[in-house]
Design an enzyme around this catalytic site. Structure first.
Site: not given
Ligand SMILES: Cc1cc2nc3c(=O)[nH]c(=O)nc-3n(C[C@H](O)[C@H](O)[C@H](O)COP(=O)(O)OP(=O)(O)OC[C@H]3O[C@@H](n4cnc5c(N)ncnc54)[C@H](O)[C@@H]3O)c2cc1C
Length: 1013
Positions: A761, A680, A795, A891
Site C-alpha cells: 500500500e 519492523k 496517505c 506526493e
C-alpha cells in the site's frame, strides 16, 4: 385540592378550547407548502428527497439548474411521488424559466414561514405586529456554520448592529403584563456560541472560552447599557459543556457578576441535563444574582443519535420521546422550585408540557408574570394566542437572516413539524384527542426502550456478508461493531489524557530492546526517537537491529511457524482480542506516546489506537468466518472442502503516520491467519512499535511467533525483503520503497520455497472536486480538515482541490481565511489541528516543494506564524496550479494544498483521474445525477461523497487503492485476510461400493493434524 394531573388536564383543555376558537392548519401557509408537508408525513422517502431538495435550492442560480435538480430528486418513476410532483416536473420541463422562479419563490415562502425577516429592518415590522398581540421577542441571527475567524468576527459585529437597531426601535415599548417587568427586558437576543469562534474544540474548553469571552464582552456591555437581555442558545452536544462553562465563567467576572439579564438553554432530551441544571442553580446561588434558563427539549435529536452511533459513543439523548417529556417536567419543577435564583422560560409547543408548567407554578404559588413561555416564530400560532389570553407571558423566538445561511434552521423546523413523535403533528395534522395529548408522559415510557433502535450499521454488515461467500453466512459474530472513539467532550477524558501526557513525559528516555524468539535483545546501537514538536526532547530509545539480528529473527520466525500454523484459529483469534483489551486499558498512554513521538493531535492519536483495536477485533472475527473449511458444491458421493493455509514467515514494514494502527493491522492479520511475523516499525516511531510488541507479549504471543526488529529500512528491511525464508511481505509506505519491494520480491533466490506474496500500500495524490451546487460550509470545512489534519501527513490526505470555474471565487474567498484560522502548534495542547511534520528530512523536503510551488504556481496563502522550535510547516495553499505541474503530480505529504480551476465536471474528472495514483478521492455536490457519475468514474480505492477523504474506519471503509497507490488490497475489509493465506481444496470420495451418506455438512472443523500419540 385537585391533583397536579387533573390541574394539567383542566388547563390543557382550556388551551385547546382557545385554540379551537381560531382554527388554523398546522402550517399557516396554505397550498403548496401544506401539500408538500402532507405528502412528507405520508411518505418518509419523499420527505427525505424533499428536505434535500429544499437544502440545495437556495444555492442554485439558474432556472435550468433548479429544474434539473427537481427532476433528479423526484422524477424517478419508482418513487411514485404522486401526481402533484409529477405535474410540477412536467411543467418544469416545458417552461423551465417560469418553473425555476416559481419554485424558488415557493421555497422562499416556506422559509419565510419560519424566518422572521431578512435583516434587522425587516424583522422590526414583524416584532411590531407581535407587540400588538402582546407577544414579546427574542431574536436570533441565522448563519450557523462559521469556517474562519473573519466570519466569526463578522457574525459578532452583526449581533451588535442588531442589538443597537432593536434597542433603538423599541425604546418606548413597555412590558405587556406590566408586572415583574424588571425580570424581562423588552430586547432579548439569542446568541449561537459556535458562530463566534471557528476553532472550537470540545477537547479544549479553556481555549474556546479564552477566545469566546472577549468576543462576547462588547455585546454584553452594550446589552447591559441598553437594558437588553442576552441568552446563550444551546447547540449540539459537542458544544454543550463549553457553552455552560463559558456562561458561568463570563457571568462570574466582576463586570457581569451583578447583571441579572443573562440566560442559557437546558435541553431536556439530554440524559445529563438534570445534573447540569442543578450545577447551574448552585452556581447562580453562589453568584448571588438571578439568571435565566430557557428549558427546551432539544433540536438536534436526529443528529445526536446519528453521531453517537457513528462514533460508538454512549448516546447523550433519551431514546424514547416520553422520556424527554418526563424529564422536561422534572426540570420544570427544579426551575420553579428555585425561582428565587433562576427565571424560567419554557420553550415548548407541547400543550401537556405547557399545562404542566402552569399547574406546577400555581401549586408552588408563583405568579404567572414571573416566568414565560417561549415559542418559535411561524409555529403554533393558536397556542401563543391562547396563552396570551390566559394572561401568561409569551415570547417568540425570531430568526433573522438570509435563506442560504438559514437553511439548516429551516430543515430542523421541517423535521420537527413532520416528526412522527412531535406534538404539533399529532395535534394539528393527525387530530389526536385532547385526552391522549394530555396524558402523563411517565405512563408512556416503555420499560424495554432503554436501548437504541436496531443497529443500522450492523444490519448492513450482515446483509453484505449474506451476499458474499457461503462460509460467512453462518459464522459466529457476523456483525462487527467498531470500538468507540474517546469522546473528548467529557472532562474526565480530557483529564485522563492530560495525566497520560504527564506520565509519558516522566518516562522520556526509556530504552526498549528488540524481541527475537521471545528474548529481549540489546545491541551496541541505540536509536533515539525525537519529539518533532521539540527536537531537543528524546521520547525514548530502541536497540537497533543489524543484519545478524535480522537473520536471527528469520530463524526464530521460521522455527515457530510449524506450531503456530497448526494452532487452532480460535486460539489465534483470542490472542488478537486480548491484545485489543490491553490497548483499551492502555489507551490514553498509547495516545500520549503518539502525541510525543509523531506529533499527532489528541483526537488523531486516539483514532489511531481505536483503529488498531478494530483491526484486532475485526480480523479475529473474519478469521472465525474463514477458518472452517466450507463445502464447494453439494454432490452425492464426494466431499470437496475449500480452506486456507498460512503462507509462512511474514515481514511487516509499516510507516510512521499511523504508528500503531498500520503496524498492528498488518501484523495482526498475519498472526491470526497463522503466519509468523517479523515486525519492523518505521525508524521515526520505534517507541510505538516497542509498545505494540509489549502488548502482544502480554497478550501471550508464543516465542518466535512475533518478532520485533527496529532498525534502518535500507539495511534490515532490504535484507529481509530479499531473504529466501521470507514468504510474505506486508508493506505500507512510500511509492519509491514499495516499488522496490514489489520488484525485488519477484526474484526467486536460491533455496526459496515458494513465490513471495507482496501486500503493498503506497501513497496518493488525492483530489476533491467541488460541484457548483455544493454546500460550501461543508465543502470548505471538510477540505480544510482533509488537507491539513495531521499536517497533511496521511496517505489519504487531500492534496488537489478541484474547483469548478463557476464556484471558484466563492470557495476561495472562504477557504483561505479558513486555513488562516487553523490552530497550529504543539499537539500536546488539546484542540491543536496542525502540529509538526515528522522530522527534519520531511521538513526540508516539504519546504523544497513549497519553493517548487512558488516557481510553478501562485502562493495564495501561507501561515505566517508557527512555533519557533520543532518541524512546523505553515499551512500553504497554491492557486493557478495546472495538472502537469510537479506540485499537482508528486506526493508532498505535508500541509500543502494545490487548487486547480476547471471548466466543468468533465474536466474535473479528467484532472482528478490524471495522476499515477488512485487512493482516495472526494466530491461535494447535491446533484444526485452528478454524484452517481462521480461514484462511477472517480479513480480511487476510496471515494468519499460530501465528507472528508480521510478517516477510514475498519469494516466500514475498507482502505486501500490501486494504480501506483497499491496492489488492490483493502485493510479492514472482509477479503483482506485472504492475502495472507494460501487456498486449498481437499476432495474425498466418500462412496463405498455404491453407498454414500445422504448428508454432507456444509462446514466442517479445521483440518488439524491429529494430536501426537
Ligand atoms: C423559544 C424556543 C427556543 C429554542 N431554543 C433551542 C435551543 O437553544 N437549543 C435547542 O436544542 N433547541 C431549542 N429549541 C427547539 C426545541 O428544542 C424544539 O422546538 C423542541 O424540542 C420541540 O419540543 P416541543 O416540546 O415543542 O414538542 P414535542 O413534540 O413535545 O417534542 C419534540 C421533541 O422531543 C424530543 N424527541 C423527539 N423524538 C425523541 C425520541 N425518540 N426520544 C427522545 N426524545 C425525542 C426532541 O427534542 C424533539 O424536538 C427552542 C424552542 C423554542 C420554542
Amino acid at each position: 385540592m385537585r391533583s397536579l394531573q387533573s390541574e394539567i388536564e383542566q388547563r390543557g383543555r382550556r388551551i385547546f378550547e382557545l385554540v379551537e376558537e381560531h382554527p388554523e392548519p398546522l402550517f399557516s401557509k396554505a397550498g403548496f407548502y401544506q401539500r408538500l408537508m402532507a405528502l412528507s408525513m405520508r411518505d418518509e422517502r419523499f420527505k427525505g428527497q424533499l428536505f434535500r431538495f429544499v437544502d440545495v435550492l437556495p444555492s442554485l442560480r439558474s432556472s435550468s439548474e433548479i429544474v434539473e435538480h427537481l427532476e433528479e430528486y423526484f422524477a424517478d418513476k419508482r418513487n411514485g411521488f404522486g401526481p402533484f410532483i409529477g405535474a410540477g416536473i412536467r411543467l418544469a420541463r416545458i417552461v423551465p424559466w417560469i418553473s425555476g422562479r416559481v419554485l424558488r419563490w415557493n421555497v422562499s415562502g416556506m422559509a419565510r414561514q419560519f424566518i422572521a425577516g431578512k435583516n434587522p429592518d425587516d424583522v422590526i415590522a414583524t416584532l411590531r405586529k407581535r407587540r400588538a398581540q402582546k407577544i414579546g421577542f427574542t431574536v436570533d441571527l441565522l448563519g450557523e456554520a462559521v469556517v474562519s475567524e473573519p466570519e466569526a468576527d463578522k457574525y459578532a459585529a452583526r449581533y451588535l448592529d442588531l442589538l443597537e437597531g432593536l434597542a433603538h426601535e423599541t425604546k418606548n415599548w413597555t412590558d405587556p403584563l406590566g408586572k415583574n417587568s424588571e425580570l424581562f427586558p423588552v430586547v432579548n437576543l439569542s446568541v449561537k456560541i459556535s458562530a463566534l469562534y471557528s476553532q472550537m474544540s470540545p477537547a479544549d474548553p479553556a481555549d474556546a472560552i479564552a477566545h469566546l469571552a472577549p468576543k462576547l464582552w462588547p455585546l454584553l456591555r452594550r446589552a447591559r447599557e441598553l437594558g437588553a437581555f442576552v441568552n446563550f442558545d444551546m447547540e449540539s452536544y459537542a458544544h454543550k459543556n463549553i457553552t455552560l462553562e463559558l456562561f458561568k465563567s463570563v457571568f462570574t467576572e466582576a463586570e457581569f457578576k451583578d447583571w441579572p439579564h443573562a440566560g442559557i438553554v437546558i435541553q431536556a432530551y439530554l440524559r445529563d441535563s438534570e445534573a447540569d441544571l442543578r450545577d447551574l442553580i448552585e452556581w447562580g446561588r453562589a453568584r448571588g444574582t438571578r439568571f435565566a434558563v430557557r428549558l427546551v427539549k432539544g433540536a438536534y435529536w436526529d443528529y445526536e443519535t446519528m453521531k453517537s452511533r457513528q462514533n460508538g459513543w454512549d448516546c447523550p439523548v433519551y431514546f424514547q420521546k416520553p422520556e424527554s417529556d418526563v424529564n422536561f417536567e422534572t426540570l420544570t419543577r427544579l426551575l420553579l422550585e428555585n425561582e428565587s435564583v433562576v427565571t424560567a422560560a419554557f420553550g415548548s409547543h407541547n400543550v401537556r408540557s405547557i399545562a404542566h408548567a402552569q399547574g406546577l407554578a400555581d401549586e408552588l404559588g408563583i405568579d404567572r408574570s414571573r416566568f414565560e413561555f417561549q415559542l418559535l416564530y411561524g409555529m403554533a400560532g393558536p397556542i401563543k394566542r391562547a396563552l396570551v389570553e390566559m394572561g401568561y407571558r409569551v415570547r417568540e423566538y425570531c430568526p433573522v437572516g438570509e435563506l442560504l445561511p438559514g437553511m439548516s434552521y429551516l430543515v430542523r423546523r421541517l423535521l420537527e413539524n413532520t416528526s412522527n413523535e412531535g406534538f404539533l403533528r399529532a395535534k394539528f395534522a393527525e387530530n389526536v384527542s385532547a385526552e391522549e395529548l394530555l396524558r402523563d408522559p411517565a405512563k408512556l415510557v416503555k420499560s424495554d426502550g432503554a436501548s437504541p433502535p436496531a443497529l443500522l450499521v450492523a444490519a448492513t454488515v450482515q446483509d453484505r456478508h449474506r451476499k458474499t461467500g457461503a462460509s460467512l453466512e453462518t459464522a459466529p459474530g457476523d456483525i462487527y461493531q467498531n470500538s468507540p472513539l474517546v469522546n473528548f467532550v467529557y472532562k474526565d477524558s480530557q483529564d485522563k489524557m492530560q495525566s497520560a501526557l504527564r506520565e509519558v513525559r516522566r518516562r522520556f528516555g526509556e530504552k526498549h530492546p528488540l524481541v527475537i524468539g521471545g528474548e529481549k535483545v540489546w545491541t551496541d546501537n541505540l536509536t533515539p526517537s525525537v519529539n518533532p514538536s521539540e527536537p531537543t526532547e528524546i521520547v525514548g530509545y530502541a536497540a537497533e537491529a543489524g543484519i545478524p539480528e535480522a537473520e536471527r529473527a528469520v530463524k526464530a520466525a521460521r522455527a515457530a511457524f510449524g506450531k503456530w500454523s497448526r494452532t487452532p484459529f480460535e486460539e489465534r483469534a483470542r490472542l488478537l482480542e486480548r491484545a485489543a483489551e490491553i490497548m483499551e486499558r492502555r489507551r490514553y498512554e498509547l495516545s500520549a506516546i503518539e502525541v510525543f513521538e509523531v506529533g499527532k493531535p489528541w483526537n488523531e492519536a486516539d483514532g489511531d489506537i481505536r483503529e488498531a483495536m478494530d483491526f484486532c477485533l475485526f480480523y479475529a472475527r473474519q478469521m472465525r468466518c474463514l477458518g472452517r473449511p466450507g463445502l464447494t458444491q453439494r454432490v452425492p458421493g464426494e466431499e470437496s472442502y475449500y480452506h486456507y493455509w498460512p503462507r509462512g514467515v511474514a515481514l511487516v514494514i509499516a510507516p510512521w503516520n499511523f504508528p500503531i494502527a498500520i503496524l498492528c493491522g498488518m501484523a495482526s492479520a498475519a498472526l491470526v491467519t497463522g503466519n509468523t511475523v517479523i515486525m519492523k516499525p518505521s525508524e521515526q516511531c520505534i517507541i510505538c512499535g516497542a509498545m505494540l510488541m509489549q502488548i502482544f507479549e502480554e497478550a501471550g504471543v508464543p516465542p518466535g511467533v512475533l518478532n520485533f526488529l527496529s532498525g534502518h529500512g535500507s539495511v534490515i528491511g532490504a535484507h529481509l525483503v530479499d531473504h529466501k525464508d521470507v514468504d510474505l511481505i506486508a508493506f505500507t509506505g512510500s511509492r519509491e520503497v514499495g516499488l522496490k519491494i514489489w520488484e525485488s520480491a519477484g526474484i526467486t533466490r536460491p533455496g526459496q520455497r515458494q513465490l513471495k506474496h507482496v501486500i503493498c500500500e503506497m501513497g496518493g495524490k488525492n483530489a476533491m472536486i467541488v460541484d457548483s451546487d455544493a454546500d460550501l460550509d461543508e465543502a470548505i470545512g471538510y477540505s480544510i480538515y482533509s488537507a491539513f489534519g495531521y499536517q497533511g501527513q496521511k496517505c489519504s490526505a487531500l492534496s488537489r482541490l478541484i474547483l469548478l470555474e463557476e464556484n471558484y471565487d466563492r470557495v476561495m474567498e472562504r477557504l483561505i481565511p479558513a486555513a488562516a484560522s487553523l490552530r497550529v502548534g504543539n499537539p500536546e495542547q488539546p484542540g491543536i489541528m496542525v502540529g509538526p511534520v515528522i522530522d527534519e528530512a520531511a521538513y526540508r523536503r516539504i519546504l523544497d516543494y513549497i519553493e517548487v510551488g512558488k516557481s510553478e504556481a501562485t502562493l495564495a496563502y501561507q501561515a505566517k506564524e508557527v512555533p519557533p522550535h520543532g518541524y512546523f510547516i505553515p499551512p500553504t495553499i497554491f492557486t493557478g496550479v495546472k495538472p502537469d505541474m510537479r506540485i499537482a503530480r508528486e506526493e508532498i505529504f505535508g500541509p500543502v494544498l494545490s487548487v486547480l480551476k476547471v471548466r466543468d465536471l468533465d474536466e474535473a474528472l479528467d484532472v482528478a483521474n490524471g495522476t499515477d495514483y488512485a487512493l482516495t478521492g472526494g466530491f461535494f455536490s447535491r446533484s444526485p445525477a452528478n454524484i452517481e457519475r462521480v461514484k462511477a468514474q472517480l479513480e480511487a480505492g476510496n471515494v468519499y461523497i460530501n465528507r472528508s477523504c480521510t478517516g477510514a474506519i475498519v469494516g466500514r471503509h475498507p482502505f486501500g487503492g490501486f494504480k501506483m497507490s497499491g496492489g488492490g488490497t483493502k485493510a479492514g475489509g472482509e477479503d483482506y485476510l485472504l492475502h495472507f493465506l494460501l487456498p486449498r481444496v481437499v476432495t474425498e470420495n466418500i462412496t463405498r461400493h455404491g453407498f454414500a451418506p445422504e448428508e454432507t455438512p456444509e462446514y466442517r472443523d479445521e483440518f488439524v493434524w491429529p494430536p501426537a500419540r
